[in-house]
Design an enzyme around this catalytic site. Structure first.
Site, short mmCIF file in Angstrom:
data_model
loop_
_atom_site.label_atom_id
_atom_site.label_comp_id
_atom_site.label_asym_id
_atom_site.label_seq_id
_atom_site.Cartn_x
_atom_site.Cartn_y
_atom_site.Cartn_z
N GLU A 149 -35.16 -19.90 88.06
CA GLU A 149 -35.90 -19.54 89.27
C GLU A 149 -34.99 -19.62 90.50
O GLU A 149 -33.93 -20.24 90.48
CB GLU A 149 -37.12 -20.46 89.42
CG GLU A 149 -37.99 -20.22 90.65
CD GLU A 149 -38.60 -18.82 90.73
OE1 GLU A 149 -37.83 -17.84 90.86
OE2 GLU A 149 -39.83 -18.70 90.72
N HIS A 178 -43.68 -17.71 82.88
CA HIS A 178 -44.16 -18.90 82.19
C HIS A 178 -45.62 -19.18 82.53
O HIS A 178 -46.16 -18.72 83.53
CB HIS A 178 -43.29 -20.11 82.54
CG HIS A 178 -43.33 -20.47 83.99
ND1 HIS A 178 -44.40 -21.13 84.57
CD2 HIS A 178 -42.45 -20.26 84.99
CE1 HIS A 178 -44.17 -21.31 85.86
NE2 HIS A 178 -42.98 -20.78 86.15
#
Length: 197
Positions: free
Chosen positions: A83, A12
């Site tokens: 994550e 990202h």
């Protein structure tokens, strides 16, 4: 599945916490304006590719990167791409952690009340299995996060998630995993998000 499929790993774009080194696991923070710019810079390359599947972490920073990168219309959310769960270390920087654990490293030590490398590796193995079994003859795009994607690359190479400690990964970057004479290999790593790779 033929050994010509590539897995595109897309970290990202920049966030406030990524910029200052705060561990951002499950905290769902947005992209910064420069993170949105990084994501948009992916579009000229990504929209020219044929992907059999596009998967994203459920967290908004990954989903928004996918959307701005031009692949939001084909995105499927995959929980295993979240994550690393930093547990008690969420929002804390590595230098802060090392004040009490001098040689701390997420890959070797894990996180209290969060995940260790073995737990993350299991998720990475699931992601790889799904990506390789996805029907179609195109590549697979995976939008996710720094430590998770590094762990995924380590797992791909047979080094385990802990192998990710050997790799650096910038925000908004592009990496590709593939095959070299039937062996798992890195095709490209940490390419910039400006379409010039």
């Amino acid at each position: 599945m033929a050994d010509d499929r590539r897995l595109w790993l897309l970290r990202h774009g920049a966030t406030e916490w990524a910029r200052i080194g705060r561990h951002t696991g499950r905290t769902d923070i947005p992209l910064l304006p420069e993170g949105e710019t990084e994501a948009r810079q992916l579009a000229p390359v990504l929209t020219q590719e044929h992907f059999s599947a596009v998967f994203s972490s459920p967290l908004q920073r990954a989903r928004r990167t996918c959307e701005l990168g031009g692949l939001g219309g084909t995105m499927t959310v995959m929980k295993d791409l979240q994550e690393w769960d930093y547990g008690d270390y969420e929002g804390i920087t590595t230098p802060e952690i090392r004040r009490t654990v001098p040689d701390w490293n997420v890959f070797t030590h894990g996180c209290p009340n969060g995940e260790d490398a073995a737990a993350v590796q299991k998720r990475c193995e699931t992601v790889i299995r799904i990506a390789l079994k996805t029907p179609g003859d195109g590549d697979v795009a995976l939008f996710a996060h720094g430590h998770l994607l590094r762990a995924l690359a380590g797992t791909w190479l047979g080094l385990g998630a802990i192998g990710g400690r050997l790799l650096m990964l910038s925000t908004g970057s592009v990496c590709m995993l593939g095959f070299e004479h039937g062996n798992h290999a890195i095709v490209r790593w940490n390419a910039p998000a400006n379409g010039r790779f």
